[in-house]
Design a protein around this motif. Structure first.
Motif, mmCIF file in Angstrom:
data_model
loop_
_atom_site.group_PDB
_atom_site.id
_atom_site.type_symbol
_atom_site.label_atom_id
_atom_site.label_comp_id
_atom_site.label_asym_id
_atom_site.label_seq_id
_atom_site.Cartn_x
_atom_site.Cartn_y
_atom_site.Cartn_z
ATOM 1 N N ASP A 166 9.621 -6.791 3.768
ATOM 2 C CA ASP A 166 9.765 -5.799 2.700
ATOM 3 C C ASP A 166 8.405 -5.352 2.172
ATOM 4 O OD1 ASP A 166 12.504 -5.736 2.854
ATOM 5 O OD2 ASP A 166 12.824 -7.160 1.220
ATOM 6 N N ARG A 167 7.479 -6.282 2.040
ATOM 7 C CA ARG A 167 6.130 -5.924 1.577
ATOM 8 C C ARG A 167 5.432 -5.033 2.607
ATOM 9 N NH1 ARG A 167 3.344 -10.802 -1.815
ATOM 10 N NH2 ARG A 167 5.190 -11.575 -2.914
ATOM 11 N N SER A 168 5.621 -5.338 3.894
ATOM 12 C CA SER A 168 5.015 -4.511 4.940
ATOM 13 C C SER A 168 5.562 -3.096 4.903
ATOM 14 C CB SER A 168 5.262 -5.132 6.319
ATOM 15 O OG SER A 168 4.509 -6.312 6.499
ATOM 16 N N LEU A 169 6.874 -2.968 4.785
ATOM 17 C CA LEU A 169 7.485 -1.636 4.736
ATOM 18 C C LEU A 169 6.953 -0.841 3.550
ATOM 19 C CD1 LEU A 169 11.187 -2.491 5.662
ATOM 20 C CD2 LEU A 169 9.500 -1.326 7.103
ATOM 21 N N ASP A 170 6.748 -1.515 2.436
ATOM 22 C CA ASP A 170 6.220 -0.837 1.250
ATOM 23 C C ASP A 170 4.795 -0.343 1.504
ATOM 24 O OD1 ASP A 170 6.476 -0.149 -1.651
ATOM 25 O OD2 ASP A 170 4.782 -1.530 -1.800
ATOM 26 N N ARG A 171 3.950 -1.183 2.108
ATOM 27 C CA ARG A 171 2.571 -0.763 2.390
ATOM 28 C C ARG A 171 2.541 0.358 3.424
ATOM 29 N NH1 ARG A 171 1.520 -6.502 1.708
ATOM 30 N NH2 ARG A 171 1.958 -6.844 3.930
ATOM 31 N N LEU A 172 3.410 0.279 4.421
ATOM 32 C CA LEU A 172 3.444 1.287 5.479
ATOM 33 C C LEU A 172 4.095 2.595 5.022
ATOM 34 C CD1 LEU A 172 4.553 -1.060 8.386
ATOM 35 C CD2 LEU A 172 2.361 0.152 8.279
ATOM 36 N N GLY A 173 4.876 2.540 3.962
ATOM 37 C CA GLY A 173 5.592 3.725 3.513
ATOM 38 C C GLY A 173 6.724 4.107 4.445
ATOM 39 N N LEU A 174 7.345 3.113 5.089
ATOM 40 C CA LEU A 174 8.396 3.362 6.071
ATOM 41 C C LEU A 174 9.708 2.715 5.629
ATOM 42 C CD1 LEU A 174 6.434 2.585 9.378
ATOM 43 C CD2 LEU A 174 6.819 4.821 8.318
ATOM 44 N N ASP A 175 10.809 3.275 6.115
ATOM 45 C CA ASP A 175 12.119 2.668 5.894
ATOM 46 C C ASP A 175 12.401 1.577 6.916
ATOM 47 O OD1 ASP A 175 12.698 4.439 3.783
ATOM 48 O OD2 ASP A 175 13.399 5.975 5.206
ATOM 49 N N PHE A 176 11.746 1.654 8.074
ATOM 50 C CA PHE A 176 11.940 0.656 9.127
ATOM 51 C C PHE A 176 10.704 0.628 10.012
ATOM 52 C CE2 PHE A 176 13.214 4.656 11.000
ATOM 53 C CZ PHE A 176 12.724 4.590 12.305
ATOM 54 N N VAL A 177 10.522 -0.473 10.714
ATOM 55 C CA VAL A 177 9.514 -0.534 11.776
ATOM 56 C C VAL A 177 10.247 -0.592 13.106
ATOM 57 C CG1 VAL A 177 7.650 -1.566 10.440
ATOM 58 C CG2 VAL A 177 9.322 -3.052 11.554
ATOM 59 N N ASP A 178 9.573 -0.116 14.133
ATOM 60 C CA ASP A 178 10.207 -0.071 15.445
ATOM 61 C C ASP A 178 10.270 -1.444 16.103
ATOM 62 O OD1 ASP A 178 10.471 3.026 16.029
ATOM 63 O OD2 ASP A 178 8.563 2.697 15.035
ATOM 64 N N ILE A 179 9.223 -2.246 15.916
ATOM 65 C CA ILE A 179 9.216 -3.616 16.439
ATOM 66 C C ILE A 179 8.691 -4.551 15.353
ATOM 67 C CG2 ILE A 179 8.341 -5.217 18.189
ATOM 68 C CD1 ILE A 179 7.810 -2.837 20.014
ATOM 69 N N PHE A 180 9.384 -5.660 15.152
ATOM 70 C CA PHE A 180 8.886 -6.731 14.287
ATOM 71 C C PHE A 180 8.740 -7.980 15.138
ATOM 72 C CE2 PHE A 180 9.123 -10.388 11.515
ATOM 73 C CZ PHE A 180 8.337 -10.020 10.431
ATOM 74 N N TYR A 181 7.545 -8.586 15.073
ATOM 75 C CA TYR A 181 7.252 -9.801 15.824
ATOM 76 C C TYR A 181 7.177 -11.020 14.898
ATOM 77 C CZ TYR A 181 5.153 -6.953 19.679
ATOM 78 O OH TYR A 181 4.889 -6.072 20.704
#
Length: 327
Positions: A114-129
């Motif tokens: 959730d913190r990453s999505l907030d920094r990226l300004g995205l609703d989703f990421v294509d790949i999460f590792y």
């Protein structure tokens, strides 16, 4: 967006295709770098057919800075290209104090996503590792959390990084049983770090997983950067991810041997090293960093000569063995 500049490869048996050369934001996208320079690199990447941008929650410095930088440029310039790019991030890393600030517990992974999505300004990421394995957390919990991320729409595909072959196979089995297969592994791989050839690549092939490798240039060792000494502004001089003691006479002897072959092929040492990593069809993509648009363009030019003769491959293997640089 120039889709003709380089080939795209299918990521394992998934439907996802990635460019042969992708951009990693591990270096050069932290705080203290000029935003205009970072913007120019990202725009050049799109011109070069790079649709895949690899990040992690910890990349900086400071922590999270690479995601924030990408998010700023995405909001200002790239929002209209969201469906044309693949954005990845990773969790597992120490990100804040306390027992929930690191590791692969469900508690930490969902919070860091959730913190990453907030920094990226995205609703989703294509790949999460999963950035690394966590012996303190049951593998079932780690994998079921990845499944939850996909089912809640915050992640499209999931994978692991730096997992052993055995744990990769077990994680893949667990994920498959849940109906959310692991599609990719991200290990280190280069001419002087060939460990994945022993068993991991075989596991990935059997499990239908792609392989996106990092450090294919061994943090700059597999270039002509250090042939005449250690530049003052280099990673080795600054101790950033590469220490001066790794610039050994053996490595330099090997790089000089590569230089002769690269010249005969019409390539630089870096282009030869990237092409070599891509010689195996099980390698989906190689991640490169870049401090300038020109450096990125030079790296992508590796795709102009991906073929190797049997003699060339044998020559490289002999040079590796004679220099004693394979780890």
């Amino acid at each position: 967006m120039n889709y003709e500049r380089q080939p795209y490869r299918r990521c394992g048996r998934s439907g996802l295709q990635l460019p042969a050369v992708s951009l990693g934001l591990w270096h050069n996208f932290g705080g203290g770098k000029p935003l205009d320079s970072q913007r120019a690199i990202l725009h050049k990447a799109l011109d070069l057919g790079i649709t895949h941008f690899d990040i992690a929650d910890r990349y900086g410095p400071p922590l999270g800075a690479a995601e924030s930088t990408f998010g700023t440029i995405f909001r200002q310039d790239l929002r209209g290209h969201r469906d044309e790019i693949v954005v990845t991030t990773k969790g597992s890393n120490p990100m804040w104090d306390g027992p929930y600030g690191k590791g692969n517990s469900r508690k930490h992974l969902l919070a860091t996503l959730d913190r990453s999505l907030d920094r990226l300004g995205l609703d989703f990421v294509d790949i999460f590792y999963l950035h690394r394995d966590d012996d303190a957390t049951p593998l079932e919990e780690q994998v079921s959390t990845l499944d939850h991320m996909v089912r809640t729409g915050r992640v499209l595909y999931v994978g692991v990084s730096n997992f052993s072959p055995e744990r990769t196979a077990e994680a893949a089995r667990l994920a498959r049983d849940l109906g959310t297969p692991l599609v990719v592994h991200q290990p280190v791989y280069s001419m002087i770090r060939r460990g994945i050839e022993e068993s991991l690549l075989g596991v990935l092939e059997r499990e239908g997983m792609g392989c996106v490798v990092y450090s294919p240039l061994a943090q700059g060792l597999l270039t002509d950067r250090y042939l005449n000494g250690i530049p003052a502004d280099s990673r080795a001089a600054e101790g950033r991810f590469l220490t001066a003691d790794r610039v050994t006479p053996e490595v330099l002897t090997f790089v000089r041997a590569l230089g002769e072959l690269a010249s005969a092929r019409g390539q630089t040492v870096a282009q030869l090293a990237l092409a070599w990593a891509l010689r195996d069809p099980r390698i989906t993509s190689v991640l490169v960093g870049a401090s300038s648009p020109e450096q990125l363009a030079a790296n992508v030019a590796a795709v102009d000569r991906l073929d190797f003769t049997t003699d060339e491959l044998a020559q490289i293997d002999r040079a590796i063995k004679e220099a004693g640089v394979d780890a």
